[in-house]
Scaffold this active site. Structure first.
Site, mmCIF file in Angstrom:
data_model
loop_
_atom_site.group_PDB
_atom_site.id
_atom_site.type_symbol
_atom_site.label_atom_id
_atom_site.label_comp_id
_atom_site.label_asym_id
_atom_site.label_seq_id
_atom_site.Cartn_x
_atom_site.Cartn_y
_atom_site.Cartn_z
ATOM 1 N N HIS A 78 -16.076 -2.756 1.520
ATOM 2 C CA HIS A 78 -16.690 -1.494 1.279
ATOM 3 C C HIS A 78 -18.074 -1.675 0.438
ATOM 4 O O HIS A 78 -17.913 -2.665 -0.644
ATOM 5 C CB HIS A 78 -15.978 -0.520 0.813
ATOM 6 C CG HIS A 78 -14.637 -0.104 1.741
ATOM 7 N ND1 HIS A 78 -14.064 0.980 1.455
ATOM 8 C CD2 HIS A 78 -14.475 -0.681 3.075
ATOM 9 C CE1 HIS A 78 -12.984 1.149 2.583
ATOM 10 N NE2 HIS A 78 -13.405 0.192 3.499
ATOM 11 N N GLU A 80 -18.952 0.148 -2.184
ATOM 12 C CA GLU A 80 -18.874 0.346 -3.498
ATOM 13 C C GLU A 80 -18.335 -1.036 -4.117
ATOM 14 O O GLU A 80 -18.758 -1.589 -5.163
ATOM 15 C CB GLU A 80 -17.705 1.279 -3.732
ATOM 16 C CG GLU A 80 -18.237 2.617 -3.201
ATOM 17 C CD GLU A 80 -17.418 2.871 -1.551
ATOM 18 O OE1 GLU A 80 -17.284 4.050 -1.523
ATOM 19 O OE2 GLU A 80 -17.419 1.833 -0.940
ATOM 20 N N CYS A 104 -13.241 5.504 -0.734
ATOM 21 C CA CYS A 104 -11.621 5.433 -0.559
ATOM 22 C C CYS A 104 -10.774 5.305 -1.902
ATOM 23 O O CYS A 104 -11.396 4.908 -2.857
ATOM 24 C CB CYS A 104 -11.313 4.498 0.505
ATOM 25 S SG CYS A 104 -11.478 2.799 -0.042
ATOM 26 N N CYS A 107 -11.410 1.548 -3.240
ATOM 27 C CA CYS A 107 -12.687 1.528 -4.036
ATOM 28 C C CYS A 107 -12.532 2.420 -5.430
ATOM 29 O O CYS A 107 -12.973 1.972 -6.331
ATOM 30 C CB CYS A 107 -13.823 2.090 -3.090
ATOM 31 S SG CYS A 107 -14.301 0.762 -1.975
#
Length: 160
Positions: A78, A80, A104, A107
C-alpha cells in the site's frame, strides 16, 4: 505586490499524493501518499504497487479469483507503507501523512508505529468496512488525528 492565488499547504501536499497515485499500475484503485515533517518538508512519497524486485507484469492485478494467490491482495504494498519505507529520514515522529484513501488497519499499525500523528485523507470510500473501522479505532486510541481533506475546487492542469 505578491500574488495571492497560490495553493495552500494542504493543497500542495495532497496534490503530491494525488500525483504519486498516478504511478500505480493497479487498474482499479490508485492510491498515493506524501509524508511531511513539522517544517513542511516532504520526507517521503509512495503509491500502491508490487514490492521492489517483483516484475509487475508477472504478478496478478485482479480483485477476485478462485484462489486468493491469483489476486493482487497478498502482494500489493500500500501507498502508506511504501511512503514509510521510502522515508529519507530516520524518524517520522510528529509527521503528517497526506493520502488519497483512508488507511486500512494494516497500514494504520505501521503509521502508528512510525510516529505519524496526523493524517489528511482525500476520500474514505471503504468507511463501512471492518478494516477501516479498525484503523479508525486504532487512530483514536493512539492519538493520531484524522482529517478529511476539503477540496478547494481549484483546478491545476499539468502538461507532461
Amino acid at each position: 505586490m505578491k500574488r495571492t492565488d497560490y495553493i495552500k499547504w494542504d493543497e500542495y501536499f495532497m496534490g503530491i499524493a494525488r500525483l504519486s497515485a498516478e504511478r500505480s499500475k493497479d487498474n482499479s484503485t490508485q492510491v498515493g501518499a506524501c509524508i511531511v515533517n513539522k517544517d513542511k518538508k516532504i520526507v517521503a512519497v509512495g503509491y500502491n504497487g508490487m514490492p521492489t524486485g517483483c516484475d509487475d507484469d508477472e504478478m496478478p492485478w485482479e480483485r477476485t479469483g478462485d484462489d486468493p494467490l491469483e489476486t493482487k491482495y497478498p502482494f500489493v504494498c500500500h501507498a502508506e507503507l511504501n511512503a514509510i519505507l521510502n522515508s529519507n529520514i530516520g524518524n517520522l515522529a510528529g509527521c503528517t501523512l497526506y493520502v488519497t484513501l483512508f488507511p486500512c488497519n494494516e497500514c494504520a499499525k505501521a503509521i502508528i508505529q512510525s510516529g505519524i500523528k496526523r493524517i489528511v485523507y482525500y476520500e474514505n470510500k471503504y468507511a463501512d468496512s471492518e478494516s477501516v473501522k479498525a484503523s479508525s479505532m486504532l487512530f483514536r486510541k493512539c492519538g493520531v488525528e484524522t482529517e478529511a481533506y476539503v477540496p478547494s475546487g481549484k483546478k491545476i492542469i499539468l502538461d507532461m
